[in-house]
Design a protein around this motif. Structure first.
Motif, PDB file in Angstrom:
ATOM      1  N   ASP A  21      97.216 107.877 101.434  1.00 39.13           N
ATOM      2  CA  ASP A  21      96.107 108.620 102.095  1.00 39.13           C
ATOM      3  C   ASP A  21      95.403 109.818 101.362  1.00 39.13           C
ATOM      4  O   ASP A  21      94.515 110.210 101.292  1.00 39.13           O
ATOM      5  N   GLU A  22      96.561 110.231 100.472  1.00 36.03           N
ATOM      6  CA  GLU A  22      96.054 111.419  99.716  1.00 36.03           C
ATOM      7  C   GLU A  22      95.388 110.979  98.449  1.00 36.03           C
ATOM      8  O   GLU A  22      94.440 111.652  98.267  1.00 36.03           O
ATOM      9  N   LEU A  23      95.747 109.803  97.899  1.00 35.24           N
ATOM     10  CA  LEU A  23      95.090 109.110  96.661  1.00 35.24           C
ATOM     11  C   LEU A  23      93.549 108.639  97.067  1.00 35.24           C
ATOM     12  O   LEU A  23      92.451 108.787  96.373  1.00 35.24           O
ATOM     13  N   ARG A  24      93.507 107.950  98.003  1.00 32.44           N
ATOM     14  CA  ARG A  24      92.246 107.093  98.465  1.00 32.44           C
ATOM     15  C   ARG A  24      91.111 107.716  98.548  1.00 32.44           C
ATOM     16  O   ARG A  24      90.142 107.175  97.791  1.00 32.44           O
ATOM     17  N   PRO A  25      90.832 108.961  98.992  1.00 29.61           N
ATOM     18  CA  PRO A  25      89.633 109.549  99.065  1.00 29.61           C
ATOM     19  C   PRO A  25      89.064 109.929  97.923  1.00 29.61           C
ATOM     20  O   PRO A  25      87.670 109.752  97.457  1.00 29.61           O
ATOM     21  N   ARG A  26      89.782 110.192  96.837  1.00 30.25           N
ATOM     22  CA  ARG A  26      89.543 110.251  95.424  1.00 30.25           C
ATOM     23  C   ARG A  26      89.532 109.120  94.565  1.00 30.25           C
ATOM     24  O   ARG A  26      88.773 109.072  93.397  1.00 30.25           O
ATOM     25  N   LEU A  39      94.380  98.451  94.405  1.00 33.46           N
ATOM     26  CA  LEU A  39      93.268  98.896  95.447  1.00 33.46           C
ATOM     27  C   LEU A  39      93.511  99.398  96.629  1.00 33.46           C
ATOM     28  O   LEU A  39      94.497  98.815  97.352  1.00 33.46           O
ATOM     29  N   LEU A  40      92.969 100.482  97.108  1.00 31.25           N
ATOM     30  CA  LEU A  40      93.315 101.356  98.026  1.00 31.25           C
ATOM     31  C   LEU A  40      92.291 101.396  99.106  1.00 31.25           C
ATOM     32  O   LEU A  40      92.423 101.699 100.227  1.00 31.25           O
ATOM     33  N   ARG A  41      90.792 100.948  98.663  1.00 26.80           N
ATOM     34  CA  ARG A  41      89.762 101.003  99.616  1.00 26.80           C
ATOM     35  C   ARG A  41      89.795  99.549 100.521  1.00 26.80           C
ATOM     36  O   ARG A  41      89.917  98.661  99.873  1.00 26.80           O
ATOM     37  N   HIS A  42      89.178  99.626 101.624  1.00 21.45           N
ATOM     38  CA  HIS A  42      88.906  98.640 102.560  1.00 21.45           C
ATOM     39  C   HIS A  42      88.158  97.680 101.919  1.00 21.45           C
ATOM     40  O   HIS A  42      88.465  96.378 101.788  1.00 21.45           O
TER      41      HIS A  42
END
Ligand code: HEM
Length: 380
Positions: A21-26, A39-42
């Motif tokens: 959750d912390e990493l994904r936005p950046r 890979l973190l994004r949908h």
């Protein structure tokens, strides 16, 4: 590789859900300490899951039927497996799962602290799977002990230890299939015997193929069902009104609720792929032959798709990736969903309440395992 991508990232000791959750936005793509691209994004996880040409599933040196196969070979084995996981094949087991759940609900002591993962989830998972496969109940202690060791091996991240535990499991499976193969027409008429006599491309499955399929059906999934029960009971105990909603809702609504809780808190963290050519994804250039992880837990919480992640069973269903996507999408989804629904409905019908224990908060698992390690609850 882009300058902003954290390299050699170690998630050891972290709660993976909070961390991603912390990493994904950046950082849409991160590299872990093993050099794998995560890979973190949908959008990226879904794109990789649907791109069977550039993202191969042949990630292991061990035979993995069907999850480690690509192309037509995968399709042939997948057909064999789907025959046993269709609604028609599973419907006769509904009363069996209900009985397993009812017996467990009756046995569980009231008014004392129980761990929802190990005392409820793991026991239900083993009994339901044994009943489905026709395995003797005497295997229950052996399978429960194996689940603990497997969990510890996964947590350790040590591939040798994981291989050793996998070999132990293969022994358990052989102890079930060899007598069936030897007994010929006198073998019990159950799913395991039927699988032993399955054919692919006009020939009988080999023993290693049967072992691999059964390992896939049980080894990985016993743990997943146990973790899912832990997540579900933790949410039920913490969300006022959810228990009553599950008690009174029709089956399809209960199943949608289960899917949504698991989307928000997906304990089945990731699957691997290997690139067959250079790819550009999530703003990153990834070379050919690179190991890639599709992080379902993170993709299922991507704010670009699910906004502020409010509990919204209907709204989230179409984008939910708990059971994956593409050719390798979980063929056991219906079985898992029915088992989880029956376990919850039966337990909730037999108790007044499921409550957390003051001063004993649920303990989250840490990387590379998701969900909860321990969920102390009291049934009244
Ligand atoms: C609680 C439960 C479960 C979850 C969250 C889950 C999730 C998943 C996911 C995300 C995949 C996709 C893997 C990939 O793309 O590489 C998958 C594949 C698979 N699952 Fe499940 N699963 C669950 C239970 C089960 C059960 C109960 C069975 C069977 C008894 C099962 C059998 C399989 C098999 C055989 C594959 C590989 C399919 C293929 O490669 O074509 N799963 N599962």
């Amino acid at each position: 590789m882009n300058d902003h991508m954290p390299d050699d990232l170690s998630a050891a000791g972290r709660d993976l859900r909070a961390y991603t959750d912390e990493l994904r936005p950046r950082h849409p793509v991160v590299r872990n300490a093993r050099g794998e691209y995560v890979l973190l994004r949908h959008a990226d996880v879904l794109a990789a899951a649907l791109d069977h040409e550039r993202f191969s599933s042949q990630v292991s040196r061990y035979l993995q039927v069907p999850n480690g196969l690509d192309g037509e070979e995968h399709t042939h084995f997948r057909e064999v497996i789907e025959r046993h996981l269709s609604p028609e094949a599973l419907t006769p087991f509904v009363p069996v799962f209900k009985q397993v759940a009812a017996e467990l609900a009756k046995e569980l002591p009231r008014g004392v602290v129980l761990d929802a993962v190990n005392d409820i989830g793991a026991v239900f998972a083993v009994r339901a799977q044994c009943a489905w496969l026709g395995w003797p109940t005497e295997l229950e202690p052996q399978l429960l002990a194996w689940m603990k060791q497997n969990h510890a091996a996964t947590r350790s991240g040590d591939p040798d230890r994981t291989a050793e535990v996998a070999a132990q499991f293969d022994e358990i499976i052989r102890s079930v299939i060899q007598p069936r193969l030897a007994a010929g027409y006198k073998a019990p008429d159950d799913l395991t015997t039927r699988l032993c006599h399955e054919t692919v491309n006009g020939r009988q499955l080999s023993e290693p193929e049967v072992v691999s399929i059964l390992r896939n059906w049980t080894g990985g999934d016993l743990g997943s069902i146990a973790l899912c029960v832990g997540v579900l009971l933790a949410h039920i105990a913490q969300q006022p009104g959810l228990a009553d909603r599950i008690r009174t809702a029709p089956n399809d609504e209960v199943e949608a609720i289960i899917d949504e809780v698991l989307r928000l808190d997906d304990p089945f963290v990731s699957n691997r792929r290997v690139t067959t050519c250079p790819v550009h994804i999530g703003g990153q250039d990834i070379p050919s032959g690179a190991r890639v992880k599709l992080n379902w837990t993170s993709a299922n919480r991507d704010e670009a798709v699910f906004g502020n992640n409010e509990f919204n069973p209907e709204g989230s269903a179409a984008k939910n990736l708990v059971y994956g996507a593409g050719k390798h999408v979980c063929p056991g989804r219906l079985l898992a969903t029915w088992e989880l629904r029956i376990a919850l409905q039966t337990l909730l019908a037999s108790v007044q309440s499921i409550e957390l224990v003051p001063g004993q908060a649920p303990e989250r698992e840490v990387a590379p395992v998701g969900g909860y390690h321990r969920v102390p609850v009291v049934l009244t």
